[in-house]
Design a protein around this motif. Sequence first.
Motif, mmCIF file in Angstrom:
data_model
loop_
_atom_site.group_PDB
_atom_site.id
_atom_site.type_symbol
_atom_site.label_atom_id
_atom_site.label_comp_id
_atom_site.label_asym_id
_atom_site.label_seq_id
_atom_site.Cartn_x
_atom_site.Cartn_y
_atom_site.Cartn_z
ATOM 1 N N UNK A 32 -2.022 8.635 3.597
ATOM 2 C CA UNK A 32 -1.748 9.076 2.856
ATOM 3 C C UNK A 32 -2.603 8.105 2.211
ATOM 4 N N UNK A 33 -3.180 8.118 0.908
ATOM 5 C CA UNK A 33 -4.263 7.493 0.412
ATOM 6 C C UNK A 33 -3.990 6.907 -0.528
ATOM 7 N N UNK A 34 -4.649 6.131 -1.462
ATOM 8 C CA UNK A 34 -4.522 5.187 -2.307
ATOM 9 C C UNK A 34 -5.956 5.281 -3.400
ATOM 10 N N UNK A 35 -5.802 5.929 -4.341
ATOM 11 C CA UNK A 35 -6.839 6.268 -5.580
ATOM 12 C C UNK A 35 -7.433 4.967 -6.421
ATOM 13 N N UNK A 36 -8.520 5.054 -6.451
ATOM 14 C CA UNK A 36 -8.981 3.864 -7.388
ATOM 15 C C UNK A 36 -8.186 3.958 -9.028
ATOM 16 N N UNK A 37 -7.473 4.830 -9.875
ATOM 17 C CA UNK A 37 -6.982 4.857 -10.795
ATOM 18 C C UNK A 37 -5.509 4.034 -10.276
ATOM 19 N N UNK A 38 -4.841 3.732 -9.237
ATOM 20 C CA UNK A 38 -3.783 3.099 -8.688
ATOM 21 C C UNK A 38 -4.150 1.316 -9.018
ATOM 22 N N UNK A 61 1.120 -1.696 -0.141
ATOM 23 C CA UNK A 61 0.145 -0.522 0.003
ATOM 24 C C UNK A 61 0.769 0.989 0.125
ATOM 25 N N UNK A 62 2.018 1.276 1.069
ATOM 26 C CA UNK A 62 2.453 2.043 0.828
ATOM 27 C C UNK A 62 3.480 2.677 -0.592
ATOM 28 N N UNK A 63 3.788 1.613 -1.394
ATOM 29 C CA UNK A 63 4.206 2.249 -2.508
ATOM 30 C C UNK A 63 3.387 2.396 -3.868
ATOM 31 N N UNK A 64 1.835 2.644 -3.415
ATOM 32 C CA UNK A 64 0.726 3.197 -3.906
ATOM 33 C C UNK A 64 0.390 4.384 -3.716
ATOM 34 N N UNK A 65 0.433 4.944 -2.501
ATOM 35 C CA UNK A 65 -0.471 5.484 -2.293
ATOM 36 C C UNK A 65 0.127 7.063 -2.653
ATOM 37 N N UNK A 66 -0.785 8.273 -2.736
ATOM 38 C CA UNK A 66 -0.158 9.682 -2.970
ATOM 39 C C UNK A 66 -0.339 9.904 -1.132
#
Length: 456
Positions: free
Chosen positions: A250-256, A143-148
Amino acid sequence: MEDIQDNIQFQLTDELIEKVEILVEDENDKEIKLLLNEYHYADIAEIIDELDIDDAVYVIKLLDSGLTSDILMELDEDNRENILKQFSAKEIAEEIEELDTDDAADIIAELPEERQEAVISQIEDEEHKAEIQELLTYDDDVAGGLMAKELVKVYETWTVAGCLRRIRGQAKEVTRVHSIYVVDKKEKLIGRLSLKDLIVAKSDQKIADIAKDNVDFVNVNDDAEDVAKVMAKYDLEAIPVVDDNQTLVGRITIDDIVDVLKEEAEKDYQLAAGITQDVEADDSILQLTRARLPWLFLGLVGGVGAFLIMEGFQEAFNKYAVLFFFTPLIAAMAGNVGVQSSAIIVQGLANDDVKGSINSRLIKEMLLAALNGTILALFLFLFVWATKGDFYTALAISISLIAVIIVAGLIGTFVPLFLDKRGIDPAIATGPFITTSNDIFGILIYFWIAKMILGI
């Protein structure tokens, strides 16, 4: 409205590519800008992917940085790598500063190590730089590698009026505001707000009084596939990410997540086809050979094994030559049933739909295989009896088919479940592994049963 429709119906044509190439050759910068400004950045990326490297670099450097940063994210990875080789560290840093932190970190991670340091050193926004460096410490598959890092957060002690004033500044840095996250004074995630909650609340209300505390979240170390499952299960457009102390990071969005699902689907498809490495059609012959050869070799070993089994039943061939002609049918049915069974299980595991014990799954598959096998065997029995006029030969082949289908179904069900329990990607069980093993077992069972019934 017509312009919107034209963009939606965009189709890359040879004429368009040729037109861009001519404009580049003539160095007609004004016409290039006018032409490309009619298209979405994803469409422009598709156009640039078809240009040679020099022309692609020329076009990208010609366009505004705010647009080209988005274009870079949409390019084919190999093309992007080659294009960025033509950029200086300063030029890459200028593009990076226009991107969200997650996209910026993805691009930097693709660069050689020494180039990474050079680019990071050229980023002028210190906060942006620090956030990118933090994201680079995480693996790509967590998750850390995906988040903004861009998000909108408020403190539980703020009033609604004070909150509205403060989030305006935060919202400028966020492309889309899906939710507003509520934290305590220690930056720990405690709830969430929607814009609607904030707008309809009274201006003197405390955020703590209107926040929803049933917020879904993931940990920075959670596997990317698990994050995708959570977002799919709860139909989320974005999900907050916390560290081990429950601090919002951070947060992860659906596009990721769409990218994760696409990559996983591509990997599973290649595994199912017997390709053990991530390769593309444009890769070198040596790379493609390394990816394909291991499973092709397995198929060769399986073929040799089938030959040895058949050689052991040479006496059966001498007495009942008809058995030989039905061998491909038995092997094909075993392979098909095995692949069908394993595909259903692998899909269920991917969607987290497989419940219950392995034994219950095996019993269900055995009953299903027995039913399908009986129906198919009845048809085969009538065909063999009618064409060959030998009741016992028809019976031997038909009963063999039922047994082979049951065994193939059990193998196709058990193997992916077993691999999943051992932490191995079960998609490997939908390809040559299952087909080859079922071919061998199918032929062995076929001749063994035929030998018993025919008294050979």
